[in-house]
Design a protein around this motif. Sequence first.
Motif, PDB file in Angstrom:
ATOM      1  N   ARG A   1      75.325  81.159 -46.507  1.00 53.79           N
ATOM      2  CA  ARG A   1      74.298  80.374 -45.812  1.00 53.79           C
ATOM      3  C   ARG A   1      73.057  81.228 -45.543  1.00 53.79           C
ATOM      4  NH1 ARG A   1      77.456  78.441 -42.567  1.00 53.79           N
ATOM      5  NH2 ARG A   1      77.758  76.436 -43.537  1.00 53.79           N
TER       6      ARG A   1
ATOM      7  N   PHE B   1      71.172  81.714 -48.771  1.00 53.43           N
ATOM      8  CA  PHE B   1      70.511  80.457 -49.132  1.00 53.43           C
ATOM      9  C   PHE B   1      69.231  80.266 -48.325  1.00 53.43           C
ATOM     10  CE2 PHE B   1      69.741  75.957 -48.323  1.00 53.43           C
ATOM     11  CZ  PHE B   1      69.651  75.462 -49.613  1.00 53.43           C
ATOM     12  N   LEU B   2      69.303  80.504 -47.020  1.00 51.13           N
ATOM     13  CA  LEU B   2      68.137  80.290 -46.160  1.00 51.13           C
ATOM     14  C   LEU B   2      67.030  81.303 -46.418  1.00 51.13           C
ATOM     15  CD1 LEU B   2      69.934  79.282 -42.852  1.00 51.13           C
ATOM     16  CD2 LEU B   2      68.687  77.803 -44.449  1.00 51.13           C
ATOM     17  N   LYS B   3      67.368  82.462 -46.954  1.00 47.47           N
ATOM     18  CA  LYS B   3      66.343  83.434 -47.328  1.00 47.47           C
ATOM     19  C   LYS B   3      65.638  83.021 -48.616  1.00 47.47           C
ATOM     20  CE  LYS B   3      68.387  87.493 -45.180  1.00 47.47           C
ATOM     21  NZ  LYS B   3      69.055  88.776 -45.410  1.00 47.47           N
ATOM     22  N   VAL B   4      66.367  82.353 -49.507  1.00 47.98           N
ATOM     23  CA  VAL B   4      65.825  81.985 -50.816  1.00 47.98           C
ATOM     24  C   VAL B   4      65.162  80.614 -50.789  1.00 47.98           C
ATOM     25  CG1 VAL B   4      66.445  81.513 -53.221  1.00 47.98           C
ATOM     26  CG2 VAL B   4      67.526  83.400 -52.011  1.00 47.98           C
ATOM     27  N   ILE B   5      65.762  79.663 -50.106  1.00 50.76           N
ATOM     28  CA  ILE B   5      65.290  78.280 -50.079  1.00 50.76           C
ATOM     29  C   ILE B   5      64.611  78.002 -48.746  1.00 50.76           C
ATOM     30  CG2 ILE B   5      65.984  75.845 -50.172  1.00 50.76           C
ATOM     31  CD1 ILE B   5      66.382  77.379 -52.787  1.00 50.76           C
ATOM     32  N   LYS B   6      63.410  77.505 -48.821  1.00 53.74           N
ATOM     33  CA  LYS B   6      62.678  77.157 -47.611  1.00 53.74           C
ATOM     34  C   LYS B   6      62.575  75.636 -47.548  1.00 53.74           C
ATOM     35  CE  LYS B   6      58.541  78.274 -45.097  1.00 53.74           C
ATOM     36  NZ  LYS B   6      57.295  78.993 -45.096  1.00 53.74           N
ATOM     37  N   ALA B   7      63.163  75.045 -46.538  1.00 53.93           N
ATOM     38  CA  ALA B   7      63.217  73.591 -46.447  1.00 53.93           C
ATOM     39  C   ALA B   7      62.018  72.988 -45.723  1.00 53.93           C
ATOM     40  CB  ALA B   7      64.503  73.160 -45.748  1.00 53.93           C
TER      41      ALA B   7
ATOM     42  N   HIS C   1      62.805  64.603 -53.688  1.00 51.52           N
ATOM     43  CA  HIS C   1      63.915  65.008 -52.830  1.00 51.52           C
ATOM     44  C   HIS C   1      63.518  64.805 -51.373  1.00 51.52           C
ATOM     45  CE1 HIS C   1      66.472  66.802 -55.950  1.00 51.52           C
ATOM     46  NE2 HIS C   1      65.324  66.891 -56.578  1.00 51.52           N
TER      47      HIS C   1
ATOM     48  N   TYR D   1      63.391  67.477 -48.698  1.00 55.21           N
ATOM     49  CA  TYR D   1      62.306  68.457 -48.670  1.00 55.21           C
ATOM     50  C   TYR D   1      60.944  67.820 -48.424  1.00 55.21           C
ATOM     51  CZ  TYR D   1      65.812  71.545 -50.650  1.00 55.21           C
ATOM     52  OH  TYR D   1      66.946  72.260 -50.852  1.00 55.21           O
TER      53      TYR D   1
ATOM     54  N   ARG E   1      68.184  62.032 -54.581  1.00 56.53           N
ATOM     55  CA  ARG E   1      68.530  63.441 -54.492  1.00 56.53           C
ATOM     56  C   ARG E   1      69.111  63.992 -55.781  1.00 56.53           C
ATOM     57  NH1 ARG E   1      70.962  64.634 -48.600  1.00 56.53           N
ATOM     58  NH2 ARG E   1      69.123  63.994 -47.480  1.00 56.53           N
TER      59      ARG E   1
END
Length: 96
Positions: A28, A31-37, A66, A69, A95
Amino acid sequence: MAAIVKKLPQCSDIYPAQIPEEITDKDRDIFLKVIKARLEPEQEEIIRNPEQVFPRQREVLALHWHPEYIPMELALERINRMYPNPDVKLIIPDRT
């Protein structure tokens, strides 16, 4: 049940024999470092203001984006600005 990864001889030290299916705290965090929601204000402005407008388009049949996002309100604002004069609209957030 763990997924099995086929090891290539040249990569035998890189891949583990099994990859657990459970999401860990480490997964997790990565993921949060790579993907910015969340969108930055500049990104919202880019979405809100399309480069092209199609005032003669009378049918907007479908749209794919999506919604996790791009919020529905922001997508609708873009659609309404991009296609200001539709007679018929079918808008489908998706999605896949």
